[in-house]
Motif scaffolding. Structure first.
Motif, PDB file in Angstrom:
ATOM      1  N   SER A 175       0.830  -1.210   0.000  1.00  0.00           N
ATOM      2  CA  SER A 175       0.000   0.000   0.000  1.00  0.00           C
ATOM      3  C   SER A 175       0.863   1.257   0.000  1.00  0.00           C
ATOM      4  CB  SER A 175      -0.943   0.010   1.204  1.00  0.00           C
ATOM      5  OG  SER A 175      -0.226   0.186   2.409  1.00  0.00           O
ATOM      6  N   ASP A 179       0.832   4.147  -2.762  1.00  0.00           N
ATOM      7  CA  ASP A 179       0.714   5.576  -2.475  1.00  0.00           C
ATOM      8  C   ASP A 179       1.758   6.376  -3.257  1.00  0.00           C
ATOM      9  OD1 ASP A 179      -1.368   5.140  -0.724  1.00  0.00           O
ATOM     10  OD2 ASP A 179      -0.092   5.057   1.058  1.00  0.00           O
ATOM     11  N   TYR A 180       2.978   5.870  -3.266  1.00  0.00           N
ATOM     12  CA  TYR A 180       4.042   6.547  -4.014  1.00  0.00           C
ATOM     13  C   TYR A 180       3.777   6.485  -5.518  1.00  0.00           C
ATOM     14  CZ  TYR A 180       7.205   7.651  -0.171  1.00  0.00           C
ATOM     15  OH  TYR A 180       7.770   8.210   0.950  1.00  0.00           O
ATOM     16  N   TYR A 238      -2.779  13.663   3.621  1.00  0.00           N
ATOM     17  CA  TYR A 238      -2.049  12.416   3.891  1.00  0.00           C
ATOM     18  C   TYR A 238      -1.076  12.606   5.052  1.00  0.00           C
ATOM     19  CZ  TYR A 238       0.389   8.042   2.792  1.00  0.00           C
ATOM     20  OH  TYR A 238       0.915   6.780   2.851  1.00  0.00           O
ATOM     21  N   TYR A 242      -1.732  10.429   8.327  1.00  0.00           N
ATOM     22  CA  TYR A 242      -0.869   9.263   8.499  1.00  0.00           C
ATOM     23  C   TYR A 242       0.508   9.561   9.100  1.00  0.00           C
ATOM     24  CZ  TYR A 242      -4.165   6.794   5.434  1.00  0.00           C
ATOM     25  OH  TYR A 242      -5.293   6.227   4.892  1.00  0.00           O
TER      26      TYR A 242
END
Length: 306
Positions: A175, A179-180, A238, A242
């Motif tokens: 995941s 995301d990257y 984000y 996170y």
């Protein structure tokens, strides 16, 4: 030097750097098994670089007339390298890249994965011959292929050794790669559109319906300006959701990614000249570079907090 310029060696170095950073700056520090040995992973990097290089070559072949208008001093095919020789280089680079991909697919006992490399090579050829002439489709294809060069790390290095015991941990790591990959896609999509503004004159004369030609420069800039807030707002969300408890990576992203991205947005509003669009294209490449490096900062920040 002509050959290096033909294959856009700067972009290839960025591609290789990106894949090496995710392996040796992040995954290697996780307490997980990896499917590929170091030399096998380096072959994966080589394969993607060779296929990408072939894509640049075939794109240069079909872009000769456009490049003569946009940047005549950098035209290689037809000048220092003949068209026939360029085709030969393309075939060799692509064939070797796909062959390595076929070998690696069998190494991890997933022979069907070889189709990934064939599909990428075919997509690059289609882009050069037709897709880039379709508004936003060509831009999206190139951005998607670069993003997939991050996802392919998980496909070849994580997926084959994912079992019940480590499935949850592998899912988290995959995941993060995803995301990257999304970040890479959005930034590179922006850059591809900005490059269309830079190449406006040549594309217009060749009848290519790029984003700025379809919407016009002024309206096109306003649309890109609005769209540019999406990656910035998403990244800030984000970070807040996170990463806020990870001080180093939060500060890094704010200073080296969000900061330049904000400057890009402000600069874009009054950009008109070819030189200015070239500067914005380089700025987005720099933002992408710093974004990739952040995975190293993330890794060490997690260990430091632990």
């Amino acid at each position: 030097m002509n050959f290096l310029n033909l294959v856009r060696y700067q972009n290839l170095l960025m591609l290789a750097f990106m894949q090496l950073v995710f392996r040796y700056g992040f995954l290697k520090f996780q307490n997980i098994p990896l499917a590929l040995l170091d030399w096998q992973y380096n072959l994966l990097v080589l394969s993607t670089v060779l296929i990408a290089a072939g894509g640049y070559v075939i794109n240069n072949v079909f872009d000769q007339e456009t490049d003569l208008i946009n940047d005549p001093q950098k035209v290689i095919v037809g000048n220092s390298i003949s068209e026939n020789k360029a085709y030969t280089i393309y075939i060799i680079l692509t064939s070797v890249g796909v062959a390595i991909g076929f070998y690696l697919s069998n190494i991890i006992s997933k022979p069907s994965f070889a189709s990934i490399f064939i599909l990428i090579a075919a997509t690059l050829y289609l882009y050069a011959t037709s897709l880039k002439q379709i508004i936003l489709i060509g831009n999206s294809v190139i951005a998607l292929l670069l993003a997939f060069s991050v996802i392919i790390i998980g496909i070849f290095d994580l997926y084959p050794v994912t079992v019940g015991a480590n499935k949850q941990q592998m899912a988290v790591l995959f995941s993060i790669l995803l995301d990257y990959a999304i970040f890479t896609f959005v930034i590179n999509l922006l850059r591809e559109i900005i490059k269309d503004f830079e190449d406006f004159d040549g594309d217009y004369n060749q009848g290519i319906h790029t984003f700025p030609i379809f919407f016009g420069k002024e309206k096109g800039i306003k649309i890109v300006f609005i769209f540019s807030f999406l990656p910035l707002i998403t990244l800030l969300y984000y970070i807040n959701y996170y990463l806020l408890n990870l001080l180093f990576v939060t500060l890094y992203l704010l200073l080296f990614v969000c900061g330049p991205l904000t400057f890009f947005i402000l600069k874009l509003w009054n950009t008109k000249s070819k030189k200015d669009f070239h500067f914005l294209s380089l700025l987005l490449k720099l933002i992408l570079f710093f974004g990739i490096v952040s995975v190293i900062v993330l890794n060490y920040n997690i260990k430091y907090n632990a």
